[in-house]
Each structure stands twice: as structure tokens, then as C-alpha cells.
Design an enzyme around this catalytic site. Sequence first.
Site, PDB file in Angstrom:
ATOM      1  N   ALA A 126       0.857  -1.187   0.000  1.00 28.65           N
ATOM      2  CA  ALA A 126       0.000   0.000   0.000  1.00 28.65           C
ATOM      3  C   ALA A 126       0.887   1.229   0.000  1.00 28.65           C
ATOM      4  O   ALA A 126       1.986   1.216   0.566  1.00 28.65           O
ATOM      5  CB  ALA A 126      -0.917   0.009   1.220  1.00 28.65           C
ATOM      6  N   ALA A 128       0.649   5.736   0.121  1.00 26.51           N
ATOM      7  CA  ALA A 128      -0.111   6.978   0.235  1.00 26.51           C
ATOM      8  C   ALA A 128       0.871   8.139   0.283  1.00 26.51           C
ATOM      9  O   ALA A 128       2.086   7.955   0.157  1.00 26.51           O
ATOM     10  CB  ALA A 128      -0.999   6.947   1.475  1.00 26.51           C
ATOM     11  N   ASP A 286     -11.327   7.160  11.370  1.00 22.74           N
ATOM     12  CA  ASP A 286     -11.062   7.016   9.935  1.00 22.74           C
ATOM     13  C   ASP A 286     -11.568   5.659   9.461  1.00 22.74           C
ATOM     14  O   ASP A 286     -10.851   4.898   8.805  1.00 22.74           O
ATOM     15  CB  ASP A 286      -9.555   7.162   9.673  1.00 22.74           C
ATOM     16  CG  ASP A 286      -9.243   7.484   8.221  1.00 22.74           C
ATOM     17  OD1 ASP A 286     -10.169   7.893   7.491  1.00 22.74           O
ATOM     18  OD2 ASP A 286      -8.083   7.332   7.805  1.00 22.74           O
TER      19      ASP A 286
END
Length: 521
Positions: A126, A128, A286
Site C-alpha cells: 500500500a 499513500a 477514519d
Amino acid sequence: MSRFARGITIVWVVLRYGLDELVLSTFRQPWLRAVTRVITFGRKLDAPRGQRLREALESLGPIFVKFGQVLSTRRDLMPPDIADELALLQDRVPPFDPDVAIATIERAFRRPIGEVFVSFDRQPVASASIAQVHFAVIRDRQGHAREVAVKVLRPGMLPVIDKDLALMRMMAGWVESLSADGKRLKPREVVAEFDNYLHDELDLVREAANAAQLRRNMQGLDLVLIPEVFWDFCHAEVLVMERMKGVPINQVDRLRSAGVDIPKLARDGVTIFFTQVFRDGFFHADMHPGNIQVSLAPETFGRYISLDFGIVGTLTEFDKEYLAQNFTAFFRRDYKRVAELHIESGWVPAHTRVNELEAAIRTVCEPYFDRPLKEISLGMVLLRLFQTSRRFQVEIQPQLVLLQKTLLNIEGLGRQLDPDLDLWSTAKPFLEKWMLDQLGPQRLWRELRAEAPHYAKILPDLPRLLHDFLRQRPNDNRVDLQELLATQKRTNRLLQSLIYGGLGFVLGLLVMQLFVRVRIF
């Protein structure tokens, strides 16, 4: 890129996407709008304003994308069409070089990566704007091999962030001073909030502490799994946590085919959230589908898996009481009580009239009761209350706005799983139990028990305090008003000490007897 060049780039993007119409429409200086009309080359004005704002933020890079995500949570400040469009922003950027990630890890731990991990997967799973994640294997303190997820901070972020934040602060100052809506929109406050949020995300130890707190809070609730933090492998730039294996919660067909009870899963999500809010006052803020999985392992089948703890919310006892009483008053259609709660909170200007605020709240809330109870959105109730409050210049607290945004996420996720989810029926027991705990004798007993050592310590000093007070009486009869007030305050403190001391003494004896009895039996 220099700050000046970056500033020119931002201005060009604002003009290219026609955001000057959005920003300057409320400016007090008409000549500013006239100047911007001169620059028309390449402008994109055919799309709705929310879409143009989203595309402009995406073109300015990941820091502005994250700023848009933060803005999307401030629905008390943003029009609905803009907030909805900003919620579509995705914090996705290409991964950085694995060699850079390895260098960051080796610099943090001052050891070769082969000495830190048994194995390390170079391919990130992942990525970001702030960090990316790799899988690895470590040896824990007992020498056991443990599969872990390693979050590594993207290098060189701090100078980029500080440069963009400086420009944001400058632009926020312009908007606040030049715009008629500047005071209401509070741009400098929003940028300051974003500044804190970004710098918090840059410290991965803070995220580790959030995860550890949530894991400790949730240990007695067999509905959710929080990954274990390996503190020996944590650093401001590196976070190492237990690797969790599950199915993303938005893959409903896959979960259903695996035998997961989908309606129960929807109810469990609401239960987890309200437990965190009303029991703990500390909640994962979140909870979008990318951060939630479902375990299919036999020993934890059907449990939620929470990930990414960079954003959490905290609520005081006052915040919880405000929320609980607002929700219960709303479902009783007691709009006067809702208005009174807003005023009692101290966030409403002193000149606000209860009946005017009550009428505005009734106008907003009454249409909800034409729907079945299960279709009423608690998140939308809060949002509409915030929007109504804005008209009365109510100062909505950031932690409540964060909770409202999270509640909308939970509702949306729950109803995606089960369209018939009755959120109120699931939430009501938590509200009732919390209010009973606050108003019942259990709370009084807890507070007295907690203060008993303090009161017992005061009690031996009471004779001396009384003696000193009597000796300090004035020698003549001329006593001015200030001295009388001071004497009255001393008397009140003395009486309070006597009362508390007596209660503390009695309570101390009870606690000691209970302790002795437990030790004996």
C-alpha cells in the site's frame, strides 16, 4: 520549487479551474473579480464547482489532496455539494523506491535491515502521500517469528509540507480579511487544524500509541481485532504492527459466500463505534472501507479488523452528555430541549433566544419523522443541527464534527451491508446505559471512592484551619465590603472542607473495612 514559484502555480491552478468565482464571490473588493476575468485562457468552467475544486486539489499534489479530505469532514463549514465532492478524493500516489524505505529503516534502527527483520518484502502492499506499507517477519521478545506490517514514512516530506502550509496560511489570511464570509468559514483555524493533523501523521509513534490505546480498550469486546504494536521496532519514521489477514468489508459477496452473518456484521459495527464513543470517549475516526477488514480465521470468524490509526477522536464527559441528550431529545421531538442544550454548552452567543433556535431546529428535524425509524440517519441529524447552528453563530467543537463525519461513515457502511439496519435501536441501549451511569448512584460512589484518600488527608487539618480562622477576626468594627467578601469565601471553604473531610473520613472507613474484609475472606 521555490515558495514564490509554488505560489504562482497555485494561483494559476485556481484561475484555470475557475475557483476564483468560488473564492472571490464573497470578497468585498469588486475590482478583484474584474481582474480575474481578464485571464480566461484554458479555463475549465463546464463542470460543477465541487468537481472543479476536487480536480484542482488533485493537480496540486498529495498535500492539497489531504487538505481536501480534511475539508470534507468540516460539513459545518462547507456547502453540501462541495463536501460531497471532496469526500471522493483518494490519497493514492505511486510507491517510492524500496531501497529508500530500507535506508529509512536502517537509519532509524542504526542496524542493517537483515538484523532488524528475519525477512522483508521489498514490494510495498500500500502507498499513500505520507507513508507506504511493506510486509515482513520479526522475532518477538520470546524469540517467536511474527508476521508484521511495516509502515515507513515517505522521505523528505517535512520541507514540502512546511512550504505548502506556509502558503495555505497566507491565503487563509487573505480570505479571512477580504471575504465577507471569512469569519464564519474560519480559514486560518481550518489550516491550523490541518497543520496539526499533518504533523501528527508524520510521527508514527503517535499512531502506534493510538493503536495500543484502542487495543487495550477493546480487549473485552469480542467483536473487533486491533493489531498488536511491537514497540521495540517502532520509531518516528517506522511503525511495526501485527499483520492482520482478512477480507475488505466492502467485498460483501465474498463475505456472504464465506458464511459471514451480514446483518449481524452491520450491527456489530454500530456496537463497536458506540462503545468507543460512550464508554471510552476514544474512537477510531477514519473508519472507511479501506481501513476495515473482516476475519475469516476459525478462532476469530466474523470479527472486524481495524487498521490505520492516524486519526482518532476524543470526547470529554461533557461532549458525551451533549450527544446523548441531543439524540434522546431529538427522538422525543423535544426541540426546546435540543435548543437549550446548544445554549447550555456555551457555544451559542449570549443574546440567542431559545424560542428562535427551537423553531429553526424544529424546521430541520421534523421532516425526519415522516420516515420509518430505521431510515433516520443519526449522522445527518447531527449535520443538520450543525448547519442550523451555523446560522446562529454557534461555535461547533472540532471533536464533534469529527465524530459526525465518522458516524456518517459507519451508517453508510452499515446500510451498505444491511439496508434494513435500524441504527437507533442499536444505539439506544448505549445512550440509556450511559445516561443511567451518569445520573445514578454508581457515579456518586465512584467519585467519592476516588476522592476518599484526599478527603481523609484533609480531616486532621480541620481543627488547625478553624483555629487560624478564629484568630484572624478583625480587631475593630470597621470592615469594608472586600474584607467581608474575603471572609465569606474563607468561611465557605472551611465549611466545604468540613463537609468533604467528614464524608472522606466516613468513606475512608468504609473502604478500609471493605479492603480488610476482602483480605480476610
